[in-house]
Design an enzyme around this catalytic site. Structure first.
Site, PDB file in Angstrom:
ATOM      1  N   LYS A 156      19.268  -2.243  84.262  1.00  0.00           N
ATOM      2  CA  LYS A 156      18.761  -3.053  83.147  1.00  0.00           C
ATOM      3  C   LYS A 156      18.784  -4.537  83.479  1.00  0.00           C
ATOM      4  CE  LYS A 156      19.094  -0.051  79.171  1.00  0.00           C
ATOM      5  NZ  LYS A 156      19.597   0.164  77.808  1.00  0.00           N
ATOM      6  N   LYS A 197      10.764  10.984  84.701  1.00  0.00           N
ATOM      7  CA  LYS A 197      11.176  11.383  83.362  1.00  0.00           C
ATOM      8  C   LYS A 197      10.132  10.952  82.318  1.00  0.00           C
ATOM      9  CE  LYS A 197      14.782   9.398  80.897  1.00  0.00           C
ATOM     10  NZ  LYS A 197      16.124   9.134  80.428  1.00  0.00           N
ATOM     11  N   LYS A 238       9.038   6.592  76.825  1.00  0.00           N
ATOM     12  CA  LYS A 238       8.104   5.834  75.988  1.00  0.00           C
ATOM     13  C   LYS A 238       7.565   4.614  76.731  1.00  0.00           C
ATOM     14  CE  LYS A 238      12.237   4.516  73.586  1.00  0.00           C
ATOM     15  NZ  LYS A 238      12.993   5.517  72.884  1.00  0.00           N
TER      16      LYS A 238
END
Ligand code: AMP
Ligand code: TRP
Length: 332
Positions: A116, A198, A201
């Site tokens: 992140k 994966k 969204k």
């Protein structure tokens, strides 16, 4: 045994945008099933979402949408607690305390932090770094036995166990040391456009990701366009990532085994199979979508549900927090 104390299962999910078929099959469907076997505690991890900058109006909408969607999936407020993390102040309070029992080195090793901070290089805030201490607080406050999590959260759960053991070593019997609960089926749904990745969204290709609230035509279109291979045999095998993914989705939804599915589609082409998977998903999601549409219009009911759960969560978690504070040396 009937009177045997049921185990406590606890999990939170970030209300950070629309819920995907991956979230549903990988996490929420298991939450629903777990209600039969365990005393379940669920919550929206809204405090965790602000480690990434949020737009206020959108954040409010995301939280209510997620609450309504998850109820619509089948979380039963008569059986389970389902609250909103930021409404229960003990979480932030214990998180501060646990920060003081967590090492800089441990947090530096978290792969999610590394990922992140690479992705949001302009906002590597301290919250992003200490995120696992808040997650540990979420879990340890409720003396949870089991924590259903996806593979990406297992490292955070290991850290939670380390923190709990360290704390209990200094001040005995404060926290239950929880175990990860990684469900067997439906654990990983892949993108329909790039089945090596994966379903997410944030997929750049909108056809790769099915959303829980997509309408029937959209879902069918996405499945019909799903990337497969040139073999044209419905068979689970290495190298057939697209078909493997469709077989797993179909299996999770219908309860049929991989072998049964291969048999049922023997001699049929990919077109038929894709349509069958699409239809199964549409049929499965139809009542969920209808229930969501009903719930999202009834804000008063949603509020009643979460306020009630918030109060109970506060009462339960306060006990653990007070115990921890007392042992440390705070005057209560
Ligand atoms: P996220 O939306 O990535 O924060 O994930 C929320 C929950 O859904 C976690 O328990 C994830 O492991 C699960 N999840 C997200 N995407 C998928 C996927 N494609 N397949 C299976 N589980 C998923
Ligand atoms: N970190 C988890 C995620 O991003 C969400 C989460 C927060 C959580 N607190 C938790 C999951 C406690 C399990 C238990 O998916």
């Amino acid at each position: 045994m009937e009177n045997e104390k049921r185990k406590i299962a606890l999990s939170l999910i970030q209300p950070s945008g629309t819920i995907t078929l991956g979230n549903y099959l990988g996490a929420l469907k298991n939450w629903v099933d777990m209600q039969e076997k365990f005393d379940c505690i669920f919550a929206l991890a809204d405090l965790h979402t602000i480690t990434v900058r949020q737009e206020p109006a959108k954040m409010r909408k995301n939280i209510l949408d997620a609450y309504a969607s998850i109820l619509a999936c089948g979380i039963d407020v008569e059986k389970s607690l389902f609250f909103i993390q930021s409404h229960v102040h003990t979480h932030a309070e214990l998180a501060w305390i646990l920060n003081c029992y967590t090492q800089f080195g441990e947090l530096s090793r978290m792969t999610q932090f590394k990922d992140k901070s690479a992705k949001h290089a302009d906002n590597i805030n301290a919250g992003l770094f200490t995120y696992p201490a808040l997650m540990a607080a979420d879990i340890l406050l409720y003396q949870a036995d089991l924590v259903p999590v996806g593979a990406d959260q297992v490292q955070h759960l290991e850290l939670t166990r380390d923190i709990a053991n360290r704390f209990n070593g200094l001040y005995p019997n404060v926290f239950k040391v929880p175990e990860a609960y990684v469900p067997k089926t439906g654990a990983r749904v892949m993108s329909l456009q790039d089945p090596t990745r994966k379903m997410s969204k944030s997929d750049e290709n909108v056809n790769g990701c099915v959303h829980l609230l997509d309408d029937a035509d959209t879902i069918m279109r996405k499945f019909k366009r799903a990337v497969t291979d040139s073999e044209a045999v419905v068979r689970y095998a290495e190298g057939k990532d697209g078909i493997n993914n469709l077989i797993d989705i179909y299996s999770t939804i219908t309860g049929l085994s991989r072998e049964q599915i291969e048999k049922d589609f023997d001699g049929k082409g990919y077109g038929d199979f894709k349509a069958a998977v699409g239809e199964a998903v549409v049929e499965h999601l139809k009542p969920i979508r209808a229930e969501y549409e009903k719930l999202i219009k009834d804000k008063a009911y949603l509020e009643e549900c979460y306020r009630k759960a918030d109060d109970i969560a506060l009462r339960i978690s306060q006990r653990t927090l007070s115990k921890a504070k007392k042992k440390i040396g705070f005057i209560l």
